[in-house]
Every structure is written in structure tokens, then in C-alpha cells.
Design an enzyme around this catalytic site. Structure first.
Site, PDB file in Angstrom:
ATOM      1  N   ASP A  54      -8.084  -4.960  -0.586  1.00 34.26           N
ATOM      2  CA  ASP A  54      -8.667  -6.092  -1.494  1.00 34.26           C
ATOM      3  C   ASP A  54      -8.267  -7.579  -1.266  1.00 34.26           C
ATOM      4  O   ASP A  54      -8.832  -8.198  -2.167  1.00 34.26           O
ATOM      5  CB  ASP A  54      -8.002  -5.595  -3.062  1.00 34.26           C
ATOM      6  CG  ASP A  54      -8.502  -4.212  -3.450  1.00 34.26           C
ATOM      7  OD1 ASP A  54      -9.719  -3.917  -3.353  1.00 34.26           O
ATOM      8  OD2 ASP A  54      -7.552  -3.293  -3.781  1.00 34.26           O
ATOM      9  N   HIS A 105       0.862  -1.383  -0.042  1.00 32.12           N
ATOM     10  CA  HIS A 105      -0.230   0.232  -0.028  1.00 32.12           C
ATOM     11  C   HIS A 105       0.866   1.260   0.039  1.00 32.12           C
ATOM     12  O   HIS A 105       1.895   1.466   0.621  1.00 32.12           O
ATOM     13  CB  HIS A 105      -1.083  -0.125   1.300  1.00 32.12           C
ATOM     14  CG  HIS A 105      -2.222   0.997   1.051  1.00 32.12           C
ATOM     15  ND1 HIS A 105      -2.185   2.285   1.325  1.00 32.12           N
ATOM     16  CD2 HIS A 105      -3.456   0.603   0.613  1.00 32.12           C
ATOM     17  CE1 HIS A 105      -3.261   2.814   1.327  1.00 32.12           C
ATOM     18  NE2 HIS A 105      -4.092   1.838   0.642  1.00 32.12           N
TER      19      HIS A 105
HETATM   20  C1  COA Z   1      -0.533  -0.850  -4.093  1.00 33.74           C
HETATM   21  C2  COA Z   1       0.744  -0.520  -4.628  1.00 33.74           C
HETATM   22  C3  COA Z   1       0.826  -0.127  -6.034  1.00 33.74           C
HETATM   23  C4  COA Z   1       1.694   0.232  -3.671  1.00 33.74           C
HETATM   24  O1  COA Z   1       2.805   0.944  -4.337  1.00 33.74           O
HETATM   25  P1  COA Z   1       4.037   1.621  -4.078  1.00 33.74           P
HETATM   26  O2  COA Z   1       3.636   2.657  -2.961  1.00 33.74           O
HETATM   27  O3  COA Z   1       4.127   2.376  -5.364  1.00 33.74           O
HETATM   28  O4  COA Z   1       5.025   0.847  -3.532  1.00 33.74           O
HETATM   29  P2  COA Z   1       6.375   0.265  -4.525  1.00 33.74           P
HETATM   30  O5  COA Z   1       5.976  -0.247  -5.604  1.00 33.74           O
HETATM   31  O6  COA Z   1       7.245   1.404  -4.217  1.00 33.74           O
HETATM   32  O7  COA Z   1       6.665  -0.999  -3.446  1.00 33.74           O
HETATM   33  C5  COA Z   1       7.794  -0.987  -2.533  1.00 33.74           C
HETATM   34  C6  COA Z   1       8.424  -2.166  -2.564  1.00 33.74           C
HETATM   35  O8  COA Z   1       7.710  -3.247  -2.275  1.00 33.74           O
HETATM   36  C7  COA Z   1       7.449  -4.126  -3.299  1.00 33.74           C
HETATM   37  N1  COA Z   1       6.164  -4.243  -3.452  1.00 33.74           N
HETATM   38  C8  COA Z   1       5.191  -3.388  -3.271  1.00 33.74           C
HETATM   39  N2  COA Z   1       3.982  -4.404  -3.526  1.00 33.74           N
HETATM   40  C9  COA Z   1       4.155  -5.743  -3.758  1.00 33.74           C
HETATM   41  C10 COA Z   1       3.345  -6.556  -4.054  1.00 33.74           C
HETATM   42  N3  COA Z   1       1.830  -6.590  -3.877  1.00 33.74           N
HETATM   43  N4  COA Z   1       4.091  -7.799  -4.375  1.00 33.74           N
HETATM   44  C11 COA Z   1       5.486  -7.754  -4.428  1.00 33.74           C
HETATM   45  N5  COA Z   1       6.259  -6.914  -4.063  1.00 33.74           N
HETATM   46  C12 COA Z   1       5.585  -5.728  -4.077  1.00 33.74           C
HETATM   47  C13 COA Z   1       7.878  -3.122  -4.797  1.00 33.74           C
HETATM   48  O9  COA Z   1       8.091  -4.020  -5.827  1.00 33.74           O
HETATM   49  C14 COA Z   1       8.974  -2.372  -4.148  1.00 33.74           C
HETATM   50  O10 COA Z   1      10.027  -3.251  -3.832  1.00 33.74           O
HETATM   51  P3  COA Z   1      11.502  -2.757  -4.149  1.00 33.74           P
HETATM   52  O11 COA Z   1      11.884  -1.801  -3.161  1.00 33.74           O
HETATM   53  O12 COA Z   1      12.518  -3.950  -4.198  1.00 33.74           O
HETATM   54  O13 COA Z   1      11.654  -2.029  -5.528  1.00 33.74           O
HETATM   55  C15 COA Z   1       1.794  -1.647  -4.877  1.00 33.74           C
HETATM   56  O14 COA Z   1       2.083  -2.402  -3.403  1.00 33.74           O
HETATM   57  C16 COA Z   1       1.085  -3.099  -5.526  1.00 33.74           C
HETATM   58  O15 COA Z   1       1.251  -3.040  -6.656  1.00 33.74           O
HETATM   59  N6  COA Z   1       0.056  -3.710  -4.805  1.00 33.74           N
HETATM   60  C17 COA Z   1      -0.585  -4.786  -5.771  1.00 33.74           C
HETATM   61  C18 COA Z   1      -1.785  -4.330  -6.262  1.00 33.74           C
HETATM   62  C19 COA Z   1      -2.555  -3.878  -5.216  1.00 33.74           C
HETATM   63  O16 COA Z   1      -2.960  -5.024  -4.234  1.00 33.74           O
HETATM   64  N7  COA Z   1      -3.390  -3.018  -5.244  1.00 33.74           N
HETATM   65  C20 COA Z   1      -4.499  -2.587  -4.283  1.00 33.74           C
HETATM   66  C21 COA Z   1      -4.092  -1.390  -3.513  1.00 33.74           C
HETATM   67  S1  COA Z   1      -5.450  -1.059  -2.169  1.00 33.74           S
END
Ligand code: COA
Length: 381
Positions: free
Chosen positions: A317, A266
Site C-alpha cells: 500500500d 506486514h
Molecule cells: C500490517 C500490520 C497490521 C501487521 O501487523 P502485525 O503482524 O500484527 O505486526 P505487529 O503489530 O505485531 O508488529 C510488530 C512490531 O512492529 C511494530 N509495527 C508494525 N507495523 C508498524 C508500523 N506500520 N508503524 C510502526 N510500527 C509498526 C508494532 O508496533 C510492533 O512493535 P512492538 O514489537 O514494539 O510491539 C502492521 O504492520 C500495521 O498496522 N501496518 C500499518 C497498516 C498497513 O500498512 N497495513 C497494510 C498491510 S498490507
């Protein structure tokens, strides 16, 4: 001066740590995993307040008295039906259309049938918010029935919002636990700070465009798998895993391939999402009632497996997937169900944006060539 050449401007690609609005609606404390609606902790509301009470809280600033609640329920129930032309239009959609595409398209079309479509006064906007909130489940249920060769079912005026949603999908009065579970799901998802779709809704009305435009755009934003599309993507992952025994291997492969695990992570909550505990309870109760706890158990095992690789927490979710699946909701209706709740928050944010508006106009840094020239077509390589 060219756009964003000022040295004091910062580049924030995902708008992280940028504040573009003040809100009295919900507060999302990511450090302490606390979510409140108008100051009331979500833990006090989940399982105790109904969705209609939350709608009142968000739109009118306070929990309703019994008379106010009855009035709101009556008004919502009275506006559930769709214009005949809209039903006729849904009949023409391909059966292969995604339900979220249908919802987005129909909301846009409904503007053309709304007597106050262009009005942006708070009163007109609240009346339109009532109409849209009431109509969302009717749109989704009508499409689902039509694509399955069945006629749409008229809304049931005596049923509350969540119960009526299930009724219009199935044609039978829902089991009380099912109605209660969907109602709590709606309560938990009604608002959540400036998430992507809410930001989009506020950006749209910052141009003084109307509510239907904002909600159409918000739906477009919700659709993505990084936002509201994650509930469906999570359930597809569970179905692909198939058995609890396959979880550890599947998750290990996913990490090895650097795939994102849907339903985890998140932007704001770094130590867990407070809504999860309630959805987890609902998934367990629904699984136990159905005599099939496979999806609940798989959720728990996926959570364990993910956390053995990396400190990542499930988001709203994640357990929503099993909850909606146990409720018998078709997979592509998962994200529309999210929308059937979030329309309350979107509308409330639109009202706030109008009340204290400034056109949203961020800047970009130009990274193209400093100087370039026009070449007549015959001289281009
Ligand atoms: C929600 C989301 C977009 C938030 O993303 P964000 O704030 O941009 O977080 P980041 O992408 O910077 O994540 C930080 C790290 O955790 C990892 N990470 C984050 N969510 C992850 C996931 N669901 N699975 C695996 N790795 C994940 C990222 O790859 C990143 O890794 P790194 O530091 O090695 O590059 C992301 O967690 C995600 O894509 N989740 C899956 C989709 C989802 O469930 N969305 C509903 C949100 S309520």
C-alpha cells in the site's frame, strides 16, 4: 465439555501460524519475500502480463492462449453495465458516502438482480465472478461522477479493464502510461494468500452461502486501515507531511507518540514485500511524466526516515499511494481500486473453498465467570 477446554488447543488471537485452507492460487513466502501466482513469480508477471491474463490464470488454472484471452476480454467487456435500478439507487446515496461503502452496498444489492445469485456450482460462480469483476469499476466510477454532479459514462467496449476504469472516471481515453500503470497495479494486487478479506470470503462460503455474500463481506474487511484502507491512509499521511523537508521531523514525532506508520509492516513479509519494487518504479515514472516527483520523493524519504528508527519495510500500500494519486484517483477511491483487482483472487478462493469445503468454525476460550445465576429484575442492584 465446554468450548475450547481441550488442553491441546492453542490460542492464536490473530490466527497467526494457523493453516485453514490449501490453495493452488498464490504462495506468499515471507522469509524470502517471494510471491507467486500459480507458481509464476510476480516479478515475471508485473509489467508483462495484463490483468485479464491474471484473471484467467487464477480462475482457469493457466495463462490464456490468445483466443482464450480475447474471449475473456470480450465477456468481461460485455458485462460492465449496471442495471438501471442500481444506477437509480446510487443516485439516492449521500454525496458524503465513502466509495468503499457504496461498493460494498451495491455488491450486496446486485445479488437481487443476478439471475444466478443463489447458485453455487463452479460454472455459475465463475459466471457471477465475471459479472462482478466487470461491474466493480463501473460502480465506483458511477458514484464518483454522480457525487460530482456529472452523469455516469457508459463503459467503452474496446478498452481493456484498467484503461476502461480510468475512462469511466474521467470521460477521456487515458494516457497509455496511466492505463499501463493501473493495469500493473491490478496485476500486483490480484491475489495474496489468505489475507484478512480473502479469509473472510472463504469463511462466508464455507457455510455454502453465495458469491455476492462472500464479496460483500470481503469488501467490509478490506475497508480497515490495517488492510486495504492503508493505501488511502498513506496518502493522507503524505498530504499531512506536505513537503519532503518535513518528513524526518514528522516521522520522529510519530515514533515518539508510538503511532503506526501507514504502509509499513506486514504479518507475513518480515524482510520486505516483493510488490514494492514495481510500485516504486511506477510512482517514479508517473511522477517524472507529470513533472512533479514530490510524492515519489516523499515516499523515498519516509522509507528512509522510518528505517532510521526501526527495521520496518514498506508494504504494497505504500508506493500504491503515490501511484494512485498520480493517476488522479480521488483518495476515497484508493481502497475500491484495490478491490477492483482483488475481486479476482477473492472469487478464485471462493471456487477453491466450494471444491474442498469444511464449515469454518474456530473456537474461543471462555474467560467469564465459572458460575452465575439469574436474578429477577427487582432484585438487581
Ligand atoms: C500490517 C500490520 C497490521 C501487521 O501487523 P502485525 O503482524 O500484527 O505486526 P505487529 O503489530 O505485531 O508488529 C510488530 C512490531 O512492529 C511494530 N509495527 C508494525 N507495523 C508498524 C508500523 N506500520 N508503524 C510502526 N510500527 C509498526 C508494532 O508496533 C510492533 O512493535 P512492538 O514489537 O514494539 O510491539 C502492521 O504492520 C500495521 O498496522 N501496518 C500499518 C497498516 C498497513 O500498512 N497495513 C497494510 C498491510 S498490507
Amino acid at each position: 465439555m465446554t468450548e475450547a477446554n481441550k488442553s491441546d488447543l492453542i490460542l492464536s488471537k490473530g490466527l497467526d501460524n494457523i493453516i485453514v485452507a490449501e490453495t493452488e492460487l498464490s504462495s506468499v513466502d515471507g522469509q524470502n519475500s517471494v510471491l507467486t501466482y500459480r507458481g509464476i513469480n510476480i516479478h515475471e508477471l508485473a509489467g508483462r502480463a495484463t490483468y485479464e491474463e491474471i484473471v484467467h490464470l487464477l480462475w482457469y488454472g493457466r495463462l490464456p492462449s490468445r483466443a482464450q484471452l480475447n474471449e475473456l476480454k470480450g465477456t468481461l467487456a460485455a458485462h460492465r453495465a449496471l442495471p438501471d435500478d442500481i444506477i437509480a439507487m446510487i443516485r439516492t446515496f449521500p454525496r458524503t458516502a465513502l466509495a468503499i461503502e457504496v461498493l460494498r452496498t451495491v455488491v450486496s444489492a446486485l445479488a437481487m438482480y443476478d439471475p444466478e445469485a443463489q447458485a453455487i456450482s463452479p460454472e455459475a460462480t465463475r459466471r457471477k465472478a465475471i459479472r462482478l469483476t466487470a461491474q466493480f469499476p463501473t460502480i465506483v466510477a458511477a458514484f464518483d461522477r454522480l457525487r460530482n454532479g456529472k452523469e455516469p459514462i457508459a463503459p467503452h467496449p474496446q478498452l481493456d479493464h484498467a484503461a476502461n476504469t480510468l475512462y469511466m472516471l474521467t470521460g477521456t481515453r487515458p494516457d497509455p502510461l496511466h492505463a499501463q500503470a493501473l493495469d500493473t497495479y491490478f496485476v500486483l494486487l490480484a491475489d495474496h494468500g489468505l489475507n484478512a478479506s480473502t479469509f473472510v470470503a472463504r469463511a462466508v462460503v464455507s457455510t455454502l452461502a453465495d458469491l455476492h455474500s462472500a464479496i460483500t463481506a470481503a469488501l467490509a474487511s478490506l475497508k480497515g486501515p490495517l488492510h486495504g484502507g492503508a493505501n488511502e491512509a498513506t496518502m493522507r499521511m503524505f498530504l499531512e507531511i506536505g513537503e519532503v523537508a518535513n518528513v524526518d521531523g514528522w516521522i520522529a514525532d510519530a515514533f515518539a507518540q508510538k503511532r503506526k506508520i501507514m504502509g509499513f509492516g506486514h504479518r507475513i513479509y518480515r524482510h520486505g514485500d516483493p510488490r514494492v519494487v514495481h510500485l516504486q518504479r511506477l510512482a517514479r515514472e508517473l511522477g517524472e511524466q507529470a513533472g512533479d516527483t514530490r510524492w515519489y520523493e516523499m515516499s523515498l524519504q519516509v522509507e528512509k526516515a522510518v528505517q532510521s528508527h526501526r527495521e520496518l519495510y514498506p508494504n504494497v500500500d505504500f508506493f500504491s499511494a503515490a501511484v494512485l494519486y498520480y493517476l488522479g484517483i480521488p483518495l476515497d477511491l484508493f481502497t475500491p481500486m484495490f478491490a477492483c483487482s482483488r475481486i479476482a483472487g477473492w472469487s478464485a478462493h471462493v471456487l477453491e473453498q466450494y471444491a474442498d469445503n469444511r464449515l469454518m468454525r474456530p473456537q474461543s476460550v471462555f474467560i467469564g465467570p465459572k458460575e452465575n445465576h439469574f436474578l429477577p429484575i427487582e432484585e438487581r442492584g
